[in-house]
Design a protein around this motif. Structure first.
Motif, PDB file in Angstrom:
ATOM      1  N   GLY A  12      37.952  38.622  37.246  1.00 19.92           N
ATOM      2  CA  GLY A  12      38.215  40.075  37.016  1.00 19.92           C
ATOM      3  C   GLY A  12      36.966  40.754  36.692  1.00 19.92           C
ATOM      4  N   PHE A  13      37.304  42.038  36.466  1.00 24.03           N
ATOM      5  CA  PHE A  13      36.140  42.977  36.117  1.00 24.03           C
ATOM      6  C   PHE A  13      35.563  42.590  34.635  1.00 24.03           C
ATOM      7  CE2 PHE A  13      35.347  47.098  33.955  1.00 24.03           C
ATOM      8  CZ  PHE A  13      33.840  47.283  34.334  1.00 24.03           C
ATOM      9  N   ILE A  14      36.218  42.879  33.691  1.00 28.36           N
ATOM     10  CA  ILE A  14      35.581  42.767  32.402  1.00 28.36           C
ATOM     11  C   ILE A  14      35.269  41.117  32.063  1.00 28.36           C
ATOM     12  CG2 ILE A  14      35.821  43.199  29.958  1.00 28.36           C
ATOM     13  CD1 ILE A  14      37.420  45.278  30.603  1.00 28.36           C
ATOM     14  N   ASP A  34      42.177  31.586  36.445  1.00 28.26           N
ATOM     15  CA  ASP A  34      42.149  32.923  37.005  1.00 28.26           C
ATOM     16  C   ASP A  34      43.033  32.451  38.339  1.00 28.26           C
ATOM     17  OD1 ASP A  34      40.464  35.905  37.041  1.00 28.26           O
ATOM     18  OD2 ASP A  34      42.008  35.601  38.735  1.00 28.26           O
ATOM     19  N   LYS A  35      44.119  33.612  38.654  1.00 29.78           N
ATOM     20  CA  LYS A  35      44.978  33.464  39.697  1.00 29.78           C
ATOM     21  C   LYS A  35      44.529  33.759  40.951  1.00 29.78           C
ATOM     22  CE  LYS A  35      49.925  34.799  40.630  1.00 29.78           C
ATOM     23  NZ  LYS A  35      50.936  35.791  39.928  1.00 29.78           N
ATOM     24  N   THR A  37      44.435  37.191  42.032  1.00 33.72           N
ATOM     25  CA  THR A  37      45.082  38.118  42.419  1.00 33.72           C
ATOM     26  C   THR A  37      44.487  38.941  43.491  1.00 33.72           C
ATOM     27  OG1 THR A  37      44.884  39.533  40.676  1.00 33.72           O
ATOM     28  CG2 THR A  37      46.704  37.971  40.613  1.00 33.72           C
ATOM     29  N   ASP A  59      47.703  30.068  37.593  1.00 37.14           N
ATOM     30  CA  ASP A  59      48.669  31.218  36.764  1.00 37.14           C
ATOM     31  C   ASP A  59      48.549  30.925  35.247  1.00 37.14           C
ATOM     32  OD1 ASP A  59      50.302  32.933  35.953  1.00 37.14           O
ATOM     33  OD2 ASP A  59      51.313  32.874  38.093  1.00 37.14           O
ATOM     34  N   ILE A  60      48.584  31.899  34.452  1.00 38.90           N
ATOM     35  CA  ILE A  60      48.632  31.841  33.088  1.00 38.90           C
ATOM     36  C   ILE A  60      50.105  31.632  32.683  1.00 38.90           C
ATOM     37  CG2 ILE A  60      46.556  32.749  32.202  1.00 38.90           C
ATOM     38  CD1 ILE A  60      48.345  35.377  31.868  1.00 38.90           C
ATOM     39  N   TYR A  79      41.617  37.614  28.646  1.00 38.68           N
ATOM     40  CA  TYR A  79      41.679  38.917  29.520  1.00 38.68           C
ATOM     41  C   TYR A  79      42.411  38.979  30.646  1.00 38.68           C
ATOM     42  CZ  TYR A  79      36.625  39.177  27.740  1.00 38.68           C
ATOM     43  OH  TYR A  79      35.758  39.612  26.951  1.00 38.68           O
ATOM     44  N   SER A  83      46.297  45.072  35.411  1.00 39.18           N
ATOM     45  CA  SER A  83      45.437  45.984  34.818  1.00 39.18           C
ATOM     46  C   SER A  83      45.462  47.460  35.204  1.00 39.18           C
ATOM     47  CB  SER A  83      43.927  45.697  34.697  1.00 39.18           C
ATOM     48  OG  SER A  83      43.364  45.935  36.090  1.00 39.18           O
ATOM     49  N   THR A  98      52.856  38.790  34.270  1.00 41.56           N
ATOM     50  CA  THR A  98      51.489  38.158  33.595  1.00 41.56           C
ATOM     51  C   THR A  98      51.462  38.721  32.190  1.00 41.56           C
ATOM     52  OG1 THR A  98      50.650  38.166  35.812  1.00 41.56           O
ATOM     53  CG2 THR A  98      49.181  38.783  33.934  1.00 41.56           C
ATOM     54  N   TYR A 149      52.158  49.551  32.517  1.00 37.53           N
ATOM     55  CA  TYR A 149      51.032  48.590  32.118  1.00 37.53           C
ATOM     56  C   TYR A 149      50.766  48.872  30.525  1.00 37.53           C
ATOM     57  CZ  TYR A 149      46.104  48.009  30.962  1.00 37.53           C
ATOM     58  OH  TYR A 149      44.952  47.563  30.195  1.00 37.53           O
ATOM     59  N   LYS A 153      50.926  45.906  27.571  1.00 36.45           N
ATOM     60  CA  LYS A 153      49.907  45.359  26.927  1.00 36.45           C
ATOM     61  C   LYS A 153      50.471  45.487  25.463  1.00 36.45           C
ATOM     62  CE  LYS A 153      46.040  44.241  27.891  1.00 36.45           C
ATOM     63  NZ  LYS A 153      45.770  42.944  28.223  1.00 36.45           N
ATOM     64  N   ASN A 179      36.162  50.938  30.205  1.00 37.89           N
ATOM     65  CA  ASN A 179      34.763  50.211  30.693  1.00 37.89           C
ATOM     66  C   ASN A 179      34.444  50.648  31.746  1.00 37.89           C
ATOM     67  OD1 ASN A 179      34.805  46.731  29.245  1.00 37.89           O
ATOM     68  ND2 ASN A 179      36.120  48.431  28.491  1.00 37.89           N
TER      69      ASN A 179
HETATM   70  P1  NAD Z   1      41.113  43.306  36.343  1.00 34.40           P
HETATM   71  O1  NAD Z   1      42.312  43.670  37.199  1.00 34.40           O
HETATM   72  O2  NAD Z   1      39.643  43.717  36.708  1.00 34.40           O
HETATM   73  O3  NAD Z   1      40.935  41.467  36.364  1.00 34.40           O
HETATM   74  C1  NAD Z   1      42.189  40.735  35.855  1.00 34.40           C
HETATM   75  C2  NAD Z   1      42.006  39.303  36.395  1.00 34.40           C
HETATM   76  O4  NAD Z   1      43.254  38.789  35.633  1.00 34.40           O
HETATM   77  C3  NAD Z   1      41.793  39.222  37.921  1.00 34.40           C
HETATM   78  O5  NAD Z   1      40.808  38.197  37.960  1.00 34.40           O
HETATM   79  C4  NAD Z   1      43.008  38.617  38.208  1.00 34.40           C
HETATM   80  O6  NAD Z   1      43.052  37.717  39.219  1.00 34.40           O
HETATM   81  C5  NAD Z   1      43.359  37.875  36.685  1.00 34.40           C
HETATM   82  N1  NAD Z   1      44.859  37.574  36.712  1.00 34.40           N
HETATM   83  C6  NAD Z   1      45.954  38.387  36.854  1.00 34.40           C
HETATM   84  N2  NAD Z   1      47.152  37.979  36.811  1.00 34.40           N
HETATM   85  C7  NAD Z   1      46.842  36.566  36.398  1.00 34.40           C
HETATM   86  C8  NAD Z   1      47.720  35.460  36.150  1.00 34.40           C
HETATM   87  N3  NAD Z   1      49.003  35.455  36.169  1.00 34.40           N
HETATM   88  N4  NAD Z   1      47.070  34.307  35.833  1.00 34.40           N
HETATM   89  C9  NAD Z   1      45.735  34.373  35.840  1.00 34.40           C
HETATM   90  N5  NAD Z   1      44.899  34.952  36.110  1.00 34.40           N
HETATM   91  C10 NAD Z   1      45.666  36.364  36.516  1.00 34.40           C
HETATM   92  O7  NAD Z   1      41.243  43.517  34.803  1.00 34.40           O
HETATM   93  P2  NAD Z   1      39.877  44.156  33.949  1.00 34.40           P
HETATM   94  O8  NAD Z   1      39.921  45.609  33.962  1.00 34.40           O
HETATM   95  O9  NAD Z   1      38.755  43.314  34.049  1.00 34.40           O
HETATM   96  O10 NAD Z   1      40.904  44.209  32.351  1.00 34.40           O
HETATM   97  C11 NAD Z   1      40.607  42.708  31.803  1.00 34.40           C
HETATM   98  C12 NAD Z   1      41.460  42.831  30.474  1.00 34.40           C
HETATM   99  O11 NAD Z   1      40.826  43.744  29.709  1.00 34.40           O
HETATM  100  C13 NAD Z   1      43.019  43.075  30.583  1.00 34.40           C
HETATM  101  O12 NAD Z   1      43.727  42.482  29.529  1.00 34.40           O
HETATM  102  C14 NAD Z   1      42.840  44.793  30.353  1.00 34.40           C
HETATM  103  O13 NAD Z   1      44.307  45.078  29.897  1.00 34.40           O
HETATM  104  C15 NAD Z   1      42.040  44.810  29.283  1.00 34.40           C
HETATM  105  N6  NAD Z   1      41.160  46.234  29.088  1.00 34.40           N
HETATM  106  C16 NAD Z   1      40.577  46.584  30.146  1.00 34.40           C
HETATM  107  C17 NAD Z   1      39.844  48.138  30.226  1.00 34.40           C
HETATM  108  C18 NAD Z   1      39.351  48.382  31.208  1.00 34.40           C
HETATM  109  O14 NAD Z   1      38.822  49.679  31.228  1.00 34.40           O
HETATM  110  N7  NAD Z   1      39.259  47.755  32.466  1.00 34.40           N
HETATM  111  C19 NAD Z   1      39.769  48.411  28.720  1.00 34.40           C
HETATM  112  C20 NAD Z   1      40.411  47.629  27.901  1.00 34.40           C
HETATM  113  C21 NAD Z   1      41.053  46.493  27.882  1.00 34.40           C
END
Ligand code: NAD
Ligand code: DAU
Length: 333
Positions: A12-14, A34-35, A37, A59-60, A79, A83, A98, A149, A153, A179
């Motif tokens: 995913g992103f972060i 990573d799943k 999605t 899947d986690i 992570y 999200s 999730t 959401y 969390k 982020n």
């Molecule tokens: P994202 O949606 O870009 O990525 C989420 C990733 O998790 C994806 O690669 C997805 O395939 C994977 N995923 C989802 N369900 C799954 C499962 N059941 N099993 C395995 N993998 C699974 O999210 P993001 O923006 O990168 O956020 C990552 C984390 O950081 C999250 O926990 C989010 O709550 C937290 N966060 C995000 C931000 C933000 O600004 N984006 C800020 C603070 C905290």
């Protein structure tokens, strides 16, 4: 010393930015679980050394798979999540699976194996602040989540605290603000607007655009997480932020100006239900206790680099764009 680090949600992103950061700044061996999605993207892990990064599609919530991978790891950084607030308002169920059950499954595995665990969370667990409130969120702010959401969390954060206290799990938590940076899905605010401009479509601002977010570059989030893993006190929560408060209208106008468009070339669309007004992080504890500082605080420069990244990486985002906008059309946003 090289560690074996399991990164959930590493496509995913972060999570993917963290994997790139770990490979660049440590000798660690990384396993991504990573799943894949709609939010996971293989291309986000392209170019990483295969001898250091292993990718597992799964899947986690799969307890057997999670147990095997945790048994082979020294540290778990969690992570993976559903999200996106807008999606959670449309269909909360995957968020419960999730974010709650998945986090529970990981906690049970790290408890069995005595593995160090770091839990990634969000400032949204604290709800929102009024525009005229001079305060910022601290580690002592009461939980008050607004959306499905953020409620899930918050629930997973509380599970971590319970597993620390009742079972002695060696965990730390961090709650970070919004982020931005490369590889963020085009459903999110900044990439949606950049790619709309690149597609010749008008950006979309929810409501009046006065809502405030506290922006931090994803690399600064990664450096903070690494610092907490290495020096954080077990059982503690650390807030991560880079003093980046801006309202949405100002961010959108900055994007349009940086892309050579008139600053008012956007549409106002229906507001998000329950839309949080303002987030703001006080990261004094992380800075004073662990000596962390953000390195990329110049938002305009970071935004320009992010715009450049989306310009140069159309092949990364183009396949997601039409389906994302079709979903927004259904939501009226
Ligand atoms: P994202 O949606 O870009 O990525 C989420 C990733 O998790 C994806 O690669 C997805 O395939 C994977 N995923 C989802 N369900 C799954 C499962 N059941 N099993 C395995 N993998 C699974 O999210 P993001 O923006 O990168 O956020 C990552 C984390 O950081 C999250 O926990 C989010 O709550 C937290 N966060 C995000 C931000 C933000 O600004 N984006 C800020 C603070 C905290
Ligand atoms: O604060 C941390 C949180 O930041 C994370 O926990 C979430 O995972 C992450 O998605 C983000 O949540 P937000 O809801 O703040 O981010 P989003 O990018 O969806 O929206 C940012 C702001 O921009 C918000 O006030 C809504 C607004 N917005 C969003 C979109 C997609 C618009 O005005 N127009 C849009 O098209």
């Amino acid at each position: 010393m090289s560690r074996r680090v399991l990164v959930t949600g590493g496509a995913g992103f972060i999570g993917s930015n963290f994997v790139h950061y770990l490979v660049a700044h440590t000798d660690d061996m990384v396993t991504v679980l990573d799943k894949f999605t709609y939010a996971g993207n293989e291309a986000s892990l392209a170019g990483l050394p295969v001898e250091r990064v292993t990718v597992v599609r799964g899947d986690i919530c799969d307890a057997g798979l999670v147990d095997r991978l945790v048994a082979e790891s020294d540290v778990v950084v969690h992570y993976a999540a559903e999200s996106h607030n807008d999606n959670s308002l449309h269909d909360p169920h995957p968020f419960l699976d999730t974010n709650i059950i998945g986090s529970y499954t990981l906690l049970e595995a790290v408890r069995r194996h005595g593995t160090r665990y770091h839990h990634i969370s969000t400032d949204e667990v604290y709800g929102d602040l009024a525009f005229d409130n001079p305060e910022r969120f601290t580690e002592h702010t009461p939980y008050n989540p607004s959306s499905p959401y953020s409620a899930t969390k918050a629930g997973s954060d509380l599970l971590v605290r319970a597993w620390v206290r009742s079972f002695g799990v060696e965990a730390t938590l961090s709650n970070c603000s919004n982020n931005y940076g490369p590889r963020q899905h085009v459903e999110k605010f900044i990439p949606r607007q950049i790619t709309n401009v690149l597609c010749g479509d008008r950006p979309k601002l929810y409501g009046a655009g006065t809502n405030v977010r506290d922006w931090i570059h994803a690399d600064d989030h990664s450096s903070a997480v690494l610092r907490i893993i290495e020096r954080g006190r077990i059982g503690e929560t650390y807030l991560i932020g880079a003093d980046g408060e801006r309202n949405n209208r100002a961010v959108l106008e900055a994007i349009l100006t940086a892309m050579g468009e008139p600053a008012d070339a956007y549409d106002h669309v229906t507001d998000r239900p329950g839309h949080d007004l303002r987030y703001a992080i006080d990261s004094t504890k992380l800075r004073e206790e662990l000596g962390w500082r953000p390195a990329l605080q110049d938002f305009d420069r970071g935004l320009q680099r992010t715009i450049d990244w989306y310009r140069a990486n159309e092949a990364w985002w183009r396949p997601q764009k039409a389906a994302t906008e079709a979903r927004y059309l259904e939501l009226g946003r």
